[in-house]
Design a protein around this motif. Structure first.
Motif, PDB file in Angstrom:
ATOM      1  N   ALA A   1      55.370 -41.125  21.692  1.00  0.00           N
ATOM      2  CA  ALA A   1      54.155 -40.318  21.598  1.00  0.00           C
ATOM      3  C   ALA A   1      54.422 -38.884  22.058  1.00  0.00           C
ATOM      4  CB  ALA A   1      53.053 -40.941  22.434  1.00  0.00           C
ATOM      5  N   ASN A   2      55.180 -38.787  23.152  1.00  0.00           N
ATOM      6  CA  ASN A   2      55.502 -37.448  23.670  1.00  0.00           C
ATOM      7  C   ASN A   2      56.265 -36.600  22.656  1.00  0.00           C
ATOM      8  OD1 ASN A   2      54.316 -37.478  26.128  1.00  0.00           O
ATOM      9  ND2 ASN A   2      56.123 -38.294  27.209  1.00  0.00           N
ATOM     10  N   GLU A   3      57.311 -37.209  22.094  1.00  0.00           N
ATOM     11  CA  GLU A   3      58.138 -36.462  21.141  1.00  0.00           C
ATOM     12  C   GLU A   3      57.325 -36.107  19.895  1.00  0.00           C
ATOM     13  OE1 GLU A   3      61.243 -35.050  21.265  1.00  0.00           O
ATOM     14  OE2 GLU A   3      61.026 -35.552  23.392  1.00  0.00           O
ATOM     15  N   ALA A   4      56.491 -37.043  19.453  1.00  0.00           N
ATOM     16  CA  ALA A   4      55.673 -36.789  18.268  1.00  0.00           C
ATOM     17  C   ALA A   4      54.701 -35.638  18.538  1.00  0.00           C
ATOM     18  CB  ALA A   4      54.912 -38.053  17.883  1.00  0.00           C
ATOM     19  N   LYS A   5      54.162 -35.623  19.749  1.00  0.00           N
ATOM     20  CA  LYS A   5      53.215 -34.560  20.105  1.00  0.00           C
ATOM     21  C   LYS A   5      53.941 -33.207  20.111  1.00  0.00           C
ATOM     22  CE  LYS A   5      50.116 -36.296  22.889  1.00  0.00           C
ATOM     23  NZ  LYS A   5      49.770 -36.834  24.221  1.00  0.00           N
ATOM     24  N   LYS A   6      55.125 -33.218  20.739  1.00  0.00           N
ATOM     25  CA  LYS A   6      55.915 -31.973  20.804  1.00  0.00           C
ATOM     26  C   LYS A   6      56.231 -31.449  19.399  1.00  0.00           C
ATOM     27  CE  LYS A   6      59.187 -32.839  24.089  1.00  0.00           C
ATOM     28  NZ  LYS A   6      60.583 -32.773  24.465  1.00  0.00           N
ATOM     29  N   ALA A   7      56.590 -32.375  18.515  1.00  0.00           N
ATOM     30  CA  ALA A   7      56.999 -31.976  17.163  1.00  0.00           C
ATOM     31  C   ALA A   7      55.796 -31.700  16.264  1.00  0.00           C
ATOM     32  CB  ALA A   7      57.868 -33.062  16.548  1.00  0.00           C
ATOM     33  N   GLY A   8      54.604 -32.094  16.720  1.00  0.00           N
ATOM     34  CA  GLY A   8      53.416 -31.894  15.912  1.00  0.00           C
ATOM     35  C   GLY A   8      53.392 -32.789  14.682  1.00  0.00           C
ATOM     36  N   VAL A   9      53.912 -34.008  14.838  1.00  0.00           N
ATOM     37  CA  VAL A   9      53.852 -34.935  13.702  1.00  0.00           C
ATOM     38  C   VAL A   9      52.997 -36.139  14.081  1.00  0.00           C
ATOM     39  CG1 VAL A   9      56.095 -34.281  12.804  1.00  0.00           C
ATOM     40  CG2 VAL A   9      55.937 -36.205  14.382  1.00  0.00           C
ATOM     41  N   LEU A  10      52.455 -36.815  13.065  1.00  0.00           N
ATOM     42  CA  LEU A  10      51.681 -38.025  13.286  1.00  0.00           C
ATOM     43  C   LEU A  10      52.546 -39.232  12.970  1.00  0.00           C
ATOM     44  CD1 LEU A  10      48.430 -36.909  11.473  1.00  0.00           C
ATOM     45  CD2 LEU A  10      48.733 -37.132  13.953  1.00  0.00           C
ATOM     46  N   ILE A  11      52.437 -40.238  13.823  1.00  0.00           N
ATOM     47  CA  ILE A  11      53.083 -41.508  13.465  1.00  0.00           C
ATOM     48  C   ILE A  11      52.035 -42.294  12.693  1.00  0.00           C
ATOM     49  CG2 ILE A  11      54.103 -43.630  14.362  1.00  0.00           C
ATOM     50  CD1 ILE A  11      54.977 -41.992  16.819  1.00  0.00           C
ATOM     51  N   VAL A  12      52.271 -42.482  11.404  1.00  0.00           N
ATOM     52  CA  VAL A  12      51.200 -43.034  10.576  1.00  0.00           C
ATOM     53  C   VAL A  12      51.350 -44.522  10.275  1.00  0.00           C
ATOM     54  CG1 VAL A  12      50.563 -40.844   9.518  1.00  0.00           C
ATOM     55  CG2 VAL A  12      52.356 -42.247   8.475  1.00  0.00           C
ATOM     56  N   THR A  13      52.557 -45.035  10.417  1.00  0.00           N
ATOM     57  CA  THR A  13      52.697 -46.471  10.182  1.00  0.00           C
ATOM     58  C   THR A  13      53.932 -46.989  10.893  1.00  0.00           C
ATOM     59  OG1 THR A  13      52.742 -48.195   8.476  1.00  0.00           O
ATOM     60  CG2 THR A  13      54.045 -46.213   8.045  1.00  0.00           C
TER      61      THR A  13
END
Lengths: 226, 359
Positions: A2-14
């Motif tokens: 979640a942290n890395e996704a937030k930093k990168a500004g991407v959504l984990i969609v599936t």
């Protein structure tokens, strides 16, 4: 994640999980795929088709950190080195650079084979040459020390958070200064330029003023014997 | 980085280049006989800094390159034995033998482990008492003392399952043979780390018998440029002698303790060099006293007949009579990823250095 996704500004969609028999894996492996959109005006960046003599070569920081961090962590060498991989998401930094310049003509991540391999691949069969100034390359003291010890050349050591860019000379300073403002570009540097001599070759002005060709790494670097 | 940056100072290198230009009038060929020098010269682009009158050529200074194919074949044969673990420096793994390589045998399931020191190999032997652990000993006076230390330690600690397979060699016979055979050179850049062990005494015959100078050099650009200047001055004034440029490391008497260890474990024997053939008293054989740790005496194997690769001119390159670019296979059939000859494998090999830095 979640942290890395937030930093990168991407959504984990599936996502999906697989469980295998005991003894067949017994660890957690996470594998990801990313999907993005390519802006048509940037299509040439992956090909480098707009490159011309006078363009500047920019990299967003030090080289060799990832490869040497892996070597040190394998612990076969008993080297207590304070080297961290440069592994990072570069999309923010890249977006910043694209925002300020329409003259970014090429971009590539310098992973396996390092900076040297990216440059020699780019220049092969082209109508220009590339000159790199060794004194402009940033190599951390611990990476340098370990490379010296093993006889490795940092320009062929893998990176996981470095983008090599070719930028029109009039925009080079602009791109550099926007990189400086980003935490992943604080050590960014102009390391060389595109030339109309030595066509089809990347060459390095060495620290002592000598010259040598930068070739693609073939096979892998091996530690020296003596 | 201390002790490195000082020796990569551009101003000093340029000043030395200017001095070399000033003194050099005759065309000279200087040979380096150490793989470390070969690599440094190419890596820093030294030839580019020299006048046309000074030509550098590489000699038989890469341990992997001068080692015979039959050595690899025998190592491959050992690795196929069920109760053997092969331990080796990384360079040797990919060197092609007659029909296989250690790399290929490893992929087929042989227990072959890369180590960075013979002491790691000893640890493996200690942990695997039911196996025979063979260490592949290659290299000159530089690596041979550590092999000697390994054998002595194995004996003292009672590690009976540890064996050395020695292809260790000494440098002076090769340097003299090259001149004897008429390879045209005007002086030697003497090997820095070999000389750290041996001192400068081993080269004294070269100026005396052959009228050629030897300057023992360090590995940084300032070292190499200064050594070249010293050789050029000797040649121009016709005063060949042995000199040490690398004084911060090399003492005239060498490392006495290491010499004693070499003498304790090894004796001289004839040995085969790629490109030079059999040279008298150029190999280091394990003395009878330590025969229980000599792989060749204790572990019997059948070895396939040695076949040399067609078209490979490694031998002539090692003698300095041809350059890598003269080879038909260079950068075509023979690359670091898929090498035909040993000179392309080791990162100290002349072909590998030229492939990477000077193509």
């Amino acid at each position: 994640m979640a942290n890395e996704a937030k930093k990168a500004g991407v959504l984990i969609v599936t996502g999906d999980t697989k469980v295998v028999d005991r003894g067949k894996c017994d660890k957690l492996y996470i594998n990801t795929s990313g999907i993005g959109l390519l802006n048509p005006k940037h299509r040439n960046i992956s090909l480098g088709s707009g490159i011309r003599p006078g363009d500047k070569i920019i990299i967003n920081g030090s080289i060799g950190d990832h490869g040497m961090a892996v070597m040190a962590a394998r612990n076969e060498l008993n080297i207590a080195a304070d080297i961290r991989s440069d592994c990072a998401c570069l999309n923010g930094l890249i977006a910043d650079a694209l925002d300020v310049s329409g003259k970014i003509r090429f971009m590539r991540d310098a992973t396996r084979g390092g900076l040297g391999t990216v440059l020699s691949e780019l220049v092969k069969g082209s109508s220009f040459g590339i000159r790199i100034d060794e004194t402009e390359l940033v190599v951390s003291e611990s990476v340098r020390g370990m490379c010296e010890l093993l006889g490795f050349d940092p320009i062929y050591v893998a990176n996981e958070g470095k983008a090599v860019m070719v930028v029109g000379s009039e925009d080079a300073e602009k791109v550099l200064s926007v990189m400086y403002k980003h935490e992943l570009g604080s050590q960014a540097a102009i390391i060389g330029e595109v030339t109309d001599e030595h066509k089809g070759k990347a060459w390095l002005q060495t620290v002592v003023g000598g010259k040598r060709i930068i070739e693609m790494l073939s096979g892998q670097q091996l530690p020296r014997i003596c | 980085m201390k002790y490195i940056d000082e020796y990569r100072d551009k101003a000093i290198v340029m000043a030395l280049a200017k001095e070399i230009r000033k003194h050099s009038t005759r065309h000279v060929k200087l040979m380096e006989v150490c793989g470390g020098h070969t690599m440094s010269i190419q890596k820093f682009g030294i030839p580019y800094l020299l006048p046309d009158t000074v030509e550098l050529i590489s000699g038989p200074g890469c341990p992997v390159c001068v080692t015979s194919r039959s050595f690899i074949d025998k190592a491959v044969a050992y690795s196929r034995l069920k109760d053997v673990i092969i331990t080796t420096y990384g360079d040797l793994i990919r060197v092609p033998g007659s029909s296989s390589s250690l790399d290929r045998e490893k992929a087929r399931g042989a227990d072959i482990r890369t180590v960075y020191s013979i002491m790691d190999a000893l640890m493996i032997a200690k942990k695997n008492r039911s196996k025979k652990v063979v260490f592949l000993g290659i290299g000159f006076e530089t690596t041979a003392p550590s092999s000697a230390a390994g054998i002595i330690k194995a004996q003292m600690a009672g590690i009976r399952n540890f064996y050395l397979f020695s292809a260790h060699k000494v440098m002076p016979p090769a340097m003299e043979t090259l001149i004897d055979e008429g390879v045209k050179i005007d002086g030697y850049i003497g090997p820095g780390h070999v000389s750290t062990i041996t001192g400068d005494g081993i080269y004294q015959d070269i100026p005396k018998k052959f009228g050629l100078g030897v300057v023992i050099s360090g590995f940084e650009p300032v070292d190499l440029m200064q050594a070249i200047l010293m050789l050029v001055k000797q040649i121009e004034s016709n005063t060949p002698k042995v000199e040490i440029q690398y004084t911060r490391v090399v003492k005239p008497e060498g490392n006495i303790r290491a010499q004693q260890m070499l003498d304790e474990v090894f004796e001289y024997g004839d040995d085969w060099w790629r490109g030079l053939g059999v040279l008298k008293n150029s190999g280091l054989k394990i003395r009878e006293k330590y025969a229980m740790h000599d792989a060749e005496k204790i572990i019997g194997v059948e070895v396939e007949p040695t076949r040399e690769p067609k078209g490979c001119i490694c031998g002539e390159i090692l003698r300095g009579v041809k350059k890598p670019k003269d080879c038909k296979l260079f950068a075509k059939a023979c690359t670091p990823a898929d090498p035909v000859g040993a000179c392309m494998v080791s990162n100290e090999g002349s072909c590998a250095a030229h492939y990477l830095y000077n193509r």
